[in-house]
Design a protein around this motif. Structure first.
Motif, PDB file in Angstrom:
ATOM      1  N   THR A  27      -5.587  -5.048  -6.060  1.00  0.00           N
ATOM      2  CA  THR A  27      -5.532  -3.657  -5.621  1.00  0.00           C
ATOM      3  C   THR A  27      -5.976  -2.767  -6.773  1.00  0.00           C
ATOM      4  OG1 THR A  27      -3.222  -3.403  -6.291  1.00  0.00           O
ATOM      5  CG2 THR A  27      -3.640  -4.058  -4.008  1.00  0.00           C
ATOM      6  N   THR A  69       0.874  -1.170   0.000  1.00  0.00           N
ATOM      7  CA  THR A  69       0.000   0.000   0.000  1.00  0.00           C
ATOM      8  C   THR A  69       0.916   1.225   0.000  1.00  0.00           C
ATOM      9  OG1 THR A  69      -0.171   0.176   2.404  1.00  0.00           O
ATOM     10  CG2 THR A  69      -1.760  -1.272   1.291  1.00  0.00           C
ATOM     11  N   TRP A  89     -10.022  -8.789  -1.258  1.00  0.00           N
ATOM     12  CA  TRP A  89      -9.543 -10.165  -1.230  1.00  0.00           C
ATOM     13  C   TRP A  89     -10.661 -11.142  -0.899  1.00  0.00           C
ATOM     14  CZ3 TRP A  89      -9.172  -7.191   3.112  1.00  0.00           C
ATOM     15  CH2 TRP A  89      -9.402  -7.794   4.350  1.00  0.00           C
ATOM     16  N   TYR A 108      -7.143  -1.741   9.543  1.00  0.00           N
ATOM     17  CA  TYR A 108      -6.498  -3.035   9.765  1.00  0.00           C
ATOM     18  C   TYR A 108      -7.551  -4.133   9.892  1.00  0.00           C
ATOM     19  CZ  TYR A 108      -2.354  -0.250  10.572  1.00  0.00           C
ATOM     20  OH  TYR A 108      -1.309   0.624  10.418  1.00  0.00           O
ATOM     21  N   VAL A 166       1.294  -5.621   3.171  1.00  0.00           N
ATOM     22  CA  VAL A 166       0.288  -6.484   3.778  1.00  0.00           C
ATOM     23  C   VAL A 166       0.668  -7.916   3.424  1.00  0.00           C
ATOM     24  CG1 VAL A 166      -2.169  -6.983   3.998  1.00  0.00           C
ATOM     25  CG2 VAL A 166      -1.421  -4.664   3.376  1.00  0.00           C
ATOM     26  N   MET A 224     -10.542  -3.878   2.188  1.00  0.00           N
ATOM     27  CA  MET A 224      -9.742  -3.444   3.328  1.00  0.00           C
ATOM     28  C   MET A 224     -10.247  -2.125   3.873  1.00  0.00           C
ATOM     29  SD  MET A 224      -5.637  -3.647   3.622  1.00  0.00           S
ATOM     30  CE  MET A 224      -5.718  -5.384   3.204  1.00  0.00           C
ATOM     31  N   ASN A 225     -10.363  -2.089   5.202  1.00  0.00           N
ATOM     32  CA  ASN A 225     -10.795  -0.905   5.919  1.00  0.00           C
ATOM     33  C   ASN A 225      -9.930  -0.806   7.155  1.00  0.00           C
ATOM     34  OD1 ASN A 225     -12.090   1.228   7.086  1.00  0.00           O
ATOM     35  ND2 ASN A 225     -14.039   0.180   7.391  1.00  0.00           N
ATOM     36  N   TRP A 285      -0.028  -6.486   8.818  1.00  0.00           N
ATOM     37  CA  TRP A 285       0.375  -5.217   8.232  1.00  0.00           C
ATOM     38  C   TRP A 285       1.728  -4.853   8.833  1.00  0.00           C
ATOM     39  CZ3 TRP A 285      -4.521  -6.671   9.097  1.00  0.00           C
ATOM     40  CH2 TRP A 285      -5.471  -6.410   8.094  1.00  0.00           C
ATOM     41  N   GLY A 310     -11.218  -5.853   7.382  1.00  0.00           N
ATOM     42  CA  GLY A 310     -11.907  -5.880   6.108  1.00  0.00           C
ATOM     43  C   GLY A 310     -13.404  -5.941   6.277  1.00  0.00           C
ATOM     44  N   ARG A 363     -13.865  -9.366   0.871  1.00  0.00           N
ATOM     45  CA  ARG A 363     -13.719  -8.223   1.774  1.00  0.00           C
ATOM     46  C   ARG A 363     -12.950  -7.097   1.113  1.00  0.00           C
ATOM     47  NH1 ARG A 363     -14.475  -9.690   7.580  1.00  0.00           N
ATOM     48  NH2 ARG A 363     -15.409 -11.756   7.499  1.00  0.00           N
TER      49      ARG A 363
END
Length: 181
Positions: A62, A17, A69, A82, A22, A79-80, A31, A84, A77
């Motif tokens: 991404t 990122t 993922w 740390y 990750v 990512m939000n 992470w 998902g 999910r």
């Protein structure tokens, strides 16, 4: 690849990122940030982890600053922080659960400039499900005579979305105003 530091499962994918890497394992995600100490050790230090992994190594993608993922619990999910948020519906999860060999599932993403939407495609030999990130909706996509879409591995080039064809190996573009192949 190697082993994650906080969880003992093997690392199956690594995604970068803006500020972190990750590490996706089959049962966990970690992470890591850049190691500011400069002590010559491993260049990243762990900052967070969750006990939820990646179902199959090819099912993570991404797009811009978004990571999506296929999680080890059979949900898709986004990512939000740390963690998902689940974006898959019950219908999509049932389709995932019906796949015997999950290594057949892959994921890729693209941005369609002509309609201003970003998409994530999750595909296998039995189906293709596409998620519209702007609308928050899933739809199925299939090529003529096949249960799945032939499009794979999208890249942006010269303002166009370029795809590889999984059946013939040719490349082609996609436009929002054209609904046939």
């Amino acid at each position: 690849f190697g082993k994650a530091q906080r969880s003992p499962d093997e690392i199956s994918r690594v995604i970068a990122t803006e500020t972190e890497i990750v590490l996706f394992g089959s049962h966990s995600i970690e992470w890591h940030q850049n190691n500011p100490s400069g002590d010559g050790g491993f260049p990243f230090v762990p900052v967070a982890n969750i006990e939820l992994g990646l179902l199959t190594p090819e099912a993570v993608t991404t797009l811009d600053r978004t990571v999506v993922w296929l999680a080890s619990d059979g949900t898709v999910r986004i990512m939000n922080g740390y963690g998902g948020d689940v974006i898959s519906t019950q219908t999509v999860q049932r389709a995932i659960g019906a796949v015997v060999d999950t290594s057949d599932i892959s994921m890729f993403s693209w941005h369609s400039r002509d309609i201003g939407h970003s998409f994530v495609a999750m595909t296998c030999s039995k189906w293709t499900w596409v998620y519209d990130l702007q609308e928050g909706h899933w739809h199925e996509k299939a090529s003529s005579g096949l249960p799945h879409w032939r499009g794979r591995s999208a890249v942006e080039w010269a303002g166009r979305s370029i795809f590889g064809d999984s059946e013939t190996g040719t490349i082609y573009t996609i436009r929002g105003d054209v609904h046939t192949e």
